[in-house]
Design a protein around this motif. Structure first.
Motif, PDB file in Angstrom:
ATOM      1  N   ASN B  93      46.585  41.651  47.267  1.00 18.79           N
ATOM      2  CA  ASN B  93      47.799  42.094  46.571  1.00 18.79           C
ATOM      3  C   ASN B  93      47.527  43.004  45.377  1.00 18.79           C
ATOM      4  O   ASN B  93      48.385  43.788  45.001  1.00 18.79           O
ATOM      5  CB  ASN B  93      48.629  40.879  46.116  1.00 18.79           C
ATOM      6  N   GLY B 432      51.080  41.807  50.572  1.00 15.26           N
ATOM      7  CA  GLY B 432      49.880  42.520  50.145  1.00 15.26           C
ATOM      8  C   GLY B 432      49.485  43.592  51.137  1.00 15.26           C
ATOM      9  O   GLY B 432      50.307  44.421  51.548  1.00 15.26           O
ATOM     10  N   ASN B 464      51.590  49.936  42.187  1.00 13.17           N
ATOM     11  CA  ASN B 464      50.863  49.215  43.229  1.00 13.17           C
ATOM     12  C   ASN B 464      51.094  49.823  44.608  1.00 13.17           C
ATOM     13  O   ASN B 464      51.544  49.156  45.545  1.00 13.17           O
ATOM     14  CB  ASN B 464      51.265  47.729  43.220  1.00 13.17           C
ATOM     15  N   LYS B 467      51.213  48.685  49.083  1.00 12.37           N
ATOM     16  CA  LYS B 467      51.428  47.254  49.289  1.00 12.37           C
ATOM     17  C   LYS B 467      52.799  46.993  49.930  1.00 12.37           C
ATOM     18  O   LYS B 467      53.716  47.791  49.787  1.00 12.37           O
ATOM     19  CB  LYS B 467      51.348  46.503  47.959  1.00 12.37           C
TER      20      LYS B 467
END
Lengths: 471, 471
Positions: B93, B432, B464, B467
């Protein structure tokens, strides 16, 4: 605050339907379409004090295909589409601010499946909570969310309803496991599977719950259920003061007592209940309790709470252990809104609600009560005191416009007080038309994140336009 | 399935940082920036089987201003920004798929406020759950969410963590009352007030919980707390069969027993626990229980569950009533992942999890167990059986690439089985890198609604990236 939007739109009048749209509706939906004045009135009026804002037509959906077809039509022609359940919301949540089509979901009233072993069921949005509970009873199960009115499950999901059992069993936020939703893009999506928890992506279920029909049309709901407890015991206890009643609840929760229901009613509300529901309660600040569990665990809970009540100036507990007595007690509670409105003949109601952290609740209720005593307008306090949530119901003379203004000012003060205590402008009624400025006061820039979601999910602003926030 | 994204990106290598960006970082953040290999390794590696994917630099935020400043910089220069807590997630993740800046939140570790009367507290994201519980103990309160690892609260919110207490106290979805979030637009928003419930607009709190750092950076969390129960009792009971253990749990829940914890461990997992944690349990399918309540209510719960266990081939209950015995028992449970991985010397772990409706759980575990028995790779079953959630931990030889493929195939079959049972591909680990295809298999078109939110909240795909889903 409050009704700015409503006034703007009723002042200007909603835009007319595009040419030929009503004919298209009739040709595609036949006798599922109604456009007579009476039925439009029914779908554009509210339980509460809002002016009627009528849709141009009402479509009675019978299945998901109807909803998809209607969505496509409304998107194509830029016509507002407003989902409608039992019509029991009280912040103008289903008013047709810009006209358009009211989508009545009450014919989609099938209980699709009950999974007793999994403690869940799948229902269509038009199922009403009382009918669901009747259906579940034989299997030893119940659906706890109880906003008072016999609302539809779809409507309850849309406003994130809660009510008397929330202190123990949570709100619609907790009760909804999964939703089937028709999007403005014409897709039918399912937001989650039937597992009791999941970490699979964004929590779309919780996003649609409480979105008041502005993001998609809910066509199926999977609900968490609970086993009917072995023992259920209800009681009424009156207090010398409102503070004594509130303190009893706060202390009970601090002692870890899992109260199933705990409702506060002030003296005037008790007087109204006695008159309306033909009860003979003492007309003093009062708590209605319900305890769930095994026989012995209920007995233990009761003992703790009785001791606390006594310390706080509470009287005797009047018990209702037989189902019919219990039902009578809770019917009286559920009729409290009507009881309060009818403190004056011919009056109309204005119901508002706030919710604050428990430590501020006594103070919040005390100060609100003082405000109400300054006013000549009859107004009662009642609410789900175990959540920190309470309501005021005003009984307003419809021919005295200055009363509306006075109530708006008291309501505004009440919201500001709740926000100053780090509470919310609405615990369970939703924003609808009446709490839009309050929402901005409460959450500031976070409202812009909501608008971003609305704009990308519903770029034409077709779905229940004019609700929750201005765009 | 699974690691497609990771392979793509590590294969091609992440794009380099823009010219001069690292200098700018150093000049703006001084000694809060680190870019040495060791620290980058630490922030780009994972507990589990994922290849290292390193950030270019690590910034240790000390306050919200740092986060806002860094967000602005990353947005301006199009540089990925990945929030990082304790590094205990297990689906990759927090891997830096496209390089960029890892934002370490562990210096933001203040407990801002504890509101004991309201059963809530306000913490910074770097606070770890064990430290929080130490801090709360004197006030008779505890924070129940327990994923095993001593994770940060921010990380737990981001992955919608749950763990051993979820059966009674819910998951991070239920535990988070409100969040303060820094958005890519540079705003600091608060998603809700401190009231226990609210119907004020879209549920942004639940939207950010479980969004794995892809929508905003969490800088403050308000958590619900619970009173430490009067009595706590833990017990271990072994069974003849896995089915017998599972059936005991299902029946206990159907009887309304509010189990506080109930964990299943199969025979091989018990063997691993004995070896790793120096315990002497019977190496058979086993349940770890915990009961919370008053003395008498705990006794009542225990009686019900013991009777059910006996009917299902359970042995004696071995009790752990003293705090130190209880801690030893739960430490052994929390070390179960490491115990399982270390069934082979030098092995690496692959942990997966699914969650299914309770009625399908025995069947799901039975079929999964049969698959594991077909394989020569050591693999254990353990999990939060009261939620329908269980894990498999594989102990893989890192020098045998064919084992990775074999495990991927078993994992895939397990996910497909869970989905066929109307379950979810992940109960608590999150998507993730590893469950992206599974998410699409599970929710279909609903994933597009998630993408719509991501695109409008983070139009440059800074947060991020790579993901949950491909964009």
């Amino acid at each position: 605050m409050s009704q700015d939007n409503a006034k703007d739109h009723t002042g200007a009048g909603p835009p007319p339907l595009p040419d030929g749209f009503l004919d298209t509706l009739h040709s595609q939906f036949g006798n599922k379409v109604e456009s007579g004045q009476a039925i439009r009135e029914e779908h554009g009026s509210s339980e509460a004090h809002y002016k009627s804002m009528l849709p141009d037509a009402v479509v009675f959906a019978e299945d998901t295909d109807d909803v998809v077809k209607l969505m496509q039509l409304c998107v194509e022609h830029g016509v507002p589409l407003i989902p409608f359940g039992a019509g029991t919301s009280i912040e103008g949540n289903a008013a047709a601010v810009r006209g358009g089509v009211s989508l009545n979901m009450t014919r989609m009233d099938k209980i699709v499946a009950v999974h007793a072993e999994d403690f869940d069921c799948v229902v269509q949005p038009g199922v009403r909570r009382e009918e669901l509970n009747q259906h579940l009873r034989d299997q030893g199960l119940f659906f706890p969310i109880d906003p008072g009115a016999n609302a539809t499950i779809g409507g309850m999901a849309s406003t994130r309803a809660s009510g008397t059992n929330a202190v123990r069993y949570g709100t619609m936020r907790d009760a909804v496991l999964s939703l089937k939703v028709v999007t403005p893009q014409g897709k039918v999506i399912r937001t989650a599977r039937r597992a009791r928890k999941s970490a699979a992506g964004y929590d779309l279920t919780r996003l649609y719950v409480g979105s008041e029909g502005t993001l998609g049309i809910i066509v199926e709901i999977t609900l968490r259920l609970h086993p009917i407890p072995e023992a259920i015991s209800s009681a009424v206890c009156s207090f010398e003061t409102l503070d004594g009643a509130v303190d009893t609840v706060v202390q009970s929760i601090q002692c870890g007592v899992p109260l199933a229901r705990v409702e506060i009613l002030d003296a005037l509300q008790m007087k109204a209940v006695n008159a309306w529901s033909k009860m003979y309660y003492r007309e003093a600040p009062t708590l209605f309790f319900e305890f769930h569990g095994s026989e012995s665990f209920v007995a233990e809970q009761v003992e703790t709470v009785k001791a606390l009540a006594q310390d706080n100036g509470g009287g005797e507990f009047a018990w209702s252990n037989l189902p019919e007595e219990r039902n009578r007690l809770w019917r009286a509670r559920h009729e409290a809104y009507y009881a309060a409105v009818n403190l004056r003949k011919g009056a109309i109601g204005w119901a508002t609600d706030v919710c604050v952290p428990m430590s501020r609740l006594a103070e919040c209720i005390r100060e609100t009560h003082a405000d109400l005593e300054q006013s000549a307008i009859p107004a009662t306090i009642l609410g789900h005191v175990g959540d920190g949530n309470f309501h005021v119901v005003f009984s307003i003379d419809p021919d005295a416009p200055e009363e509306m203004e006075e109530v708006a000012a008291i309501n505004q003060k009440m919201v500001e007080r709740a926000l100053a205590m780090d509470g919310t402008c609405t615990g369970e009624h939703g924003v609808g038309l009446g709490k839009q400025n309050s929402l901005v006061a409460e959450l500031g820039d976070a409202v812009e994140q909501m608008r971003m979601i609305k704009r990308v999910f519903d770029p034409q602003n077709i779905l229940n336009p004019g609700k929750i926030f201005a765009l």
